[in-house]
Every structure is written in structure tokens, then in C-alpha cells.
Design an enzyme around this catalytic site. Structure first.
Site, PDB file in Angstrom:
ATOM      1  N   HIS A   1       0.796  -1.221   0.000  1.00  0.00           N
ATOM      2  CA  HIS A   1       0.000   0.000   0.000  1.00  0.00           C
ATOM      3  C   HIS A   1       0.834   1.281   0.000  1.00  0.00           C
ATOM      4  O   HIS A   1       0.271   2.374  -0.011  1.00  0.00           O
ATOM      5  CB  HIS A   1      -0.935   0.008   1.217  1.00  0.00           C
ATOM      6  CG  HIS A   1      -1.791  -1.210   1.298  1.00  0.00           C
ATOM      7  ND1 HIS A   1      -1.434  -2.322   2.052  1.00  0.00           N
ATOM      8  CD2 HIS A   1      -2.962  -1.514   0.693  1.00  0.00           C
ATOM      9  CE1 HIS A   1      -2.369  -3.244   1.914  1.00  0.00           C
ATOM     10  NE2 HIS A   1      -3.292  -2.791   1.104  1.00  0.00           N
TER      11      HIS A   1
ATOM     12  N   GLY B   1      -6.655  12.423   7.685  1.00  0.00           N
ATOM     13  CA  GLY B   1      -7.439  11.401   7.004  1.00  0.00           C
ATOM     14  C   GLY B   1      -7.577  11.666   5.519  1.00  0.00           C
ATOM     15  O   GLY B   1      -7.520  10.753   4.696  1.00  0.00           O
TER      16      GLY B   1
ATOM     17  N   ARG C   1      -3.333   4.129  -4.676  1.00  0.00           N
ATOM     18  CA  ARG C   1      -4.767   4.276  -4.441  1.00  0.00           C
ATOM     19  C   ARG C   1      -5.155   5.707  -4.064  1.00  0.00           C
ATOM     20  O   ARG C   1      -6.089   5.935  -3.301  1.00  0.00           O
ATOM     21  CB  ARG C   1      -5.253   3.311  -3.367  1.00  0.00           C
ATOM     22  CG  ARG C   1      -5.062   1.854  -3.737  1.00  0.00           C
ATOM     23  CD  ARG C   1      -5.648   0.944  -2.690  1.00  0.00           C
ATOM     24  NE  ARG C   1      -5.496  -0.450  -3.082  1.00  0.00           N
ATOM     25  CZ  ARG C   1      -6.458  -1.384  -2.969  1.00  0.00           C
ATOM     26  NH1 ARG C   1      -7.629  -1.055  -2.474  1.00  0.00           N
ATOM     27  NH2 ARG C   1      -6.230  -2.629  -3.340  1.00  0.00           N
TER      28      ARG C   1
ATOM     29  N   ARG D   1      -1.703  11.995  14.269  1.00  0.00           N
ATOM     30  CA  ARG D   1      -2.914  12.224  13.480  1.00  0.00           C
ATOM     31  C   ARG D   1      -3.338  13.677  13.624  1.00  0.00           C
ATOM     32  O   ARG D   1      -3.444  14.209  14.731  1.00  0.00           O
ATOM     33  CB  ARG D   1      -4.023  11.286  13.959  1.00  0.00           C
ATOM     34  CG  ARG D   1      -5.403  11.660  13.459  1.00  0.00           C
ATOM     35  CD  ARG D   1      -6.422  10.556  13.628  1.00  0.00           C
ATOM     36  NE  ARG D   1      -7.773  11.060  13.741  1.00  0.00           N
ATOM     37  CZ  ARG D   1      -8.464  11.678  12.803  1.00  0.00           C
ATOM     38  NH1 ARG D   1      -7.903  11.899  11.621  1.00  0.00           N
ATOM     39  NH2 ARG D   1      -9.700  12.094  13.016  1.00  0.00           N
TER      40      ARG D   1
ATOM     41  N   GLY E   1      -6.501  15.745  12.522  1.00  0.00           N
ATOM     42  CA  GLY E   1      -7.801  15.537  11.922  1.00  0.00           C
ATOM     43  C   GLY E   1      -8.880  16.396  12.530  1.00  0.00           C
ATOM     44  O   GLY E   1      -8.616  17.325  13.292  1.00  0.00           O
TER      45      GLY E   1
ATOM     46  N   MET F   1     -12.836   8.760  14.328  1.00  0.00           N
ATOM     47  CA  MET F   1     -12.893   7.380  13.845  1.00  0.00           C
ATOM     48  C   MET F   1     -11.537   6.685  13.746  1.00  0.00           C
ATOM     49  O   MET F   1     -11.461   5.592  13.197  1.00  0.00           O
ATOM     50  CB  MET F   1     -13.582   7.333  12.471  1.00  0.00           C
ATOM     51  CG  MET F   1     -14.992   7.881  12.467  1.00  0.00           C
ATOM     52  SD  MET F   1     -15.820   7.736  10.865  1.00  0.00           S
ATOM     53  CE  MET F   1     -16.098   5.958  10.773  1.00  0.00           C
TER      54      MET F   1
ATOM     55  N   SER G   1     -14.834  20.273  14.317  1.00  0.00           N
ATOM     56  CA  SER G   1     -15.400  20.795  13.072  1.00  0.00           C
ATOM     57  C   SER G   1     -16.918  20.885  13.117  1.00  0.00           C
ATOM     58  O   SER G   1     -17.529  21.592  12.314  1.00  0.00           O
ATOM     59  CB  SER G   1     -14.981  19.907  11.899  1.00  0.00           C
ATOM     60  OG  SER G   1     -15.429  18.568  12.106  1.00  0.00           O
ATOM     61  N   ASP G   2     -17.533  20.155  14.026  1.00  0.00           N
ATOM     62  CA  ASP G   2     -18.985  20.182  14.176  1.00  0.00           C
ATOM     63  C   ASP G   2     -19.297  19.782  15.612  1.00  0.00           C
ATOM     64  O   ASP G   2     -18.431  19.299  16.334  1.00  0.00           O
ATOM     65  CB  ASP G   2     -19.658  19.239  13.182  1.00  0.00           C
ATOM     66  CG  ASP G   2     -19.161  17.807  13.305  1.00  0.00           C
ATOM     67  OD1 ASP G   2     -19.815  17.011  13.994  1.00  0.00           O
ATOM     68  OD2 ASP G   2     -18.094  17.481  12.738  1.00  0.00           O
TER      69      ASP G   2
END
Length: 235
Positions: A5, A21, A44, A88, A90, A180, A203-204
Site C-alpha cells: 500500500h 485522514g 490508491r 494524526r 484531523g 474514527m 469541526s462540528d
């Protein structure tokens, strides 16, 4: 030394990796932070970029959405590319009135409804926690800002259809946000004896959606979280 990958060769990936992400966010971060960035993988549509920040090597690579996707890349980075730490960068949804849209959460630990960590140590409920050194570096870089929070988050397998009654219960137990990926990342880092952290922009908000960010704002409004993440990457 490509993996299934990741198309990069050994030495193409820096010891510290920032991992949003969204592939578009990864490209934007690389361009913003590293004028000398070069793309070292694009399997990908998941781009990986390596360059330098203040003379120190850094890579940026997207994870895709969810723990299974992140798990593929984090495992390969730790196992085959000798990456030492993944941070991370995000977004997350607010669960508590203690946070508002635009705040940043340094994820001290991550509860989860996923089975990803349940089989790690039979008979033990594994605690998915961040690396202390990275948390300390991010907190120091925040300089005491009252809109930067250090607290647990919850990592979900499902974006839709989660039980509404769990929101208040999670908030009552000090959980500030939902996303997540963090629990999976923390488990994989522990497995490989490496370091990990998630720095998340709210973000929300699940309790008040009146100020939720648009899709474009989610992609672009990560500057403060990014600054804390770089501090952790190079501590």
C-alpha cells in the site's frame, strides 16, 4: 522496498509522520509546511510527501477514513519504514459543552466501540492512550490557550446510526469529541513500541450544529492543530 500500500523506498519516509485522514488535506499540509516536499508514494490516491521543517525531516501521509484504513498504513510505516511516531491531524465532532467548534483537542486517550483492540491481550481491556512525550510537547506548544483541551475522545466504527443516549454518558465521563481513528492508531503504536498522538480540530458539534464547518472549512481550518502536531513530531 515498496509494500502493498506504500510505493516509497526505504529512507523516503521520515521518522515522524503527520497523518490527516483526507488525501487533499495531506497535500495541502505538505505544501504549507515544506517548500522542499516531494511525493514519495501515491498508491490508491493516498499521497505521501517528505521534506523538511526547520531543517528536520518530516513526512505527511493520509490515512483514509476509519481504523481499518489507518491500520494498514500505520502498520506498514512502523514495521517497514522505521517510522518512530505518527501524529494524526484531523477533525472531530464535539460531544460536550466544554468544547466549541474551532477548538482543538489533544487526545489523551481514546475509548472505542470497535473490536480492533479487544484481541490484543486476551482477558484485558486494552487502554488506548497517547504517548506522554508527544502530549507534553503539544501542550507546551499550545501555551496555555483556553481553547486547546487535553482529554479523552471516542473512536467510532460507524459515522451514522450511533446510539444517541451514549453522547451524554460519554460527556459525563470526560469525553470531549468523537472521531474514527485515534484508538486504532494508539493500539498499533503500542504494539510496535512506537509513539502516537491525535490532535483534533472540532469541526462540528453533536449538541449544537449551528456553527458546524462546511466541507471546505474542514479541509482548510487546521492551522492551530497543525502547529501543535509539528511540535509533537519534532520534540
Amino acid at each position: 522496498m515498496a509494500t502493498p500500500h506504500i510505493a516509497a523506498e526505504r529512507g523516503d519516509i521520515a521518522p515522524a509522520v503527520l497523518m490527516p485522514g483526507d488525501p487533499r488535506r495531506a497535500e495541502r499540509i505538505a505544501a504549507q509546511l515544506m517548500p522542499d516536499a516531494r511525493k514519495v508514494s501515491d498508491v490508491r490516491g493516498i499521497g505521501a510527501y517528505t521534506g523538511t521543517v526547520d531543517g528536520r525531516p518530516l513526512s505527511v501521509m493520509a490515512s483514509g477514513m476509519g481504523m481499518p484504513s489507518l491500520g494498514i498504513y500505520a502498520n506498514e510505516l512502523f514495521q517497514f519504514y522505521d517510522v518512530q511516531r505518527i501524529i494524526r491531524v484531523g477533525t472531530a465532532g464535539g460531544l460536550s459543552h466544554k468544547v466549541k467548534v474551532g477548538d482543538v483537542v489533544v487526545a489523551l486517550g481514546a475509548h472505542t466501540d470497535s473490536a480492533m483492540n479487544t484481541t490484543r491481550i486476551p482477558g484485558i481491556h486494552f487502554s488506548a492512550v497517547a504517548s506522554y512525550q508527544l502530549v507534553a510537547a503539544a501542550v507546551a506548544a499550545a501555551g496555555g490557550a483556553d481553547d486547546v483541551h487535553v482529554a479523552p475522545v471516542v473512536s467510532r466504527d460507524h459515522f451514522y446510526g450511533n446510539p444517541a443516549e451514549q453522547i451524554q454518558a460519554l460527556a459525563d465521563y470526560g469525553t470531549l469529541a468523537v472521531e474514527m481513528e485515534a484508538a486504532g492508531l494508539y493500539g498499533i503504536a503500542a504494539e510496535h513500541d512506537r509513539e502516537a498522538l491525535a490532535v483534533l480540530t472540532i469541526s462540528d458539534h453533536l449538541l449544537d450544529g449551528s456553527r458546524d464547518m462546511s466541507a471546505e472549512e474542514r479541509e482548510q481550518n487546521f492551522g492551530r492543530a497543525l502547529r501543535l502536531a509539528v511540535a509533537a513530531a519534532h520534540c
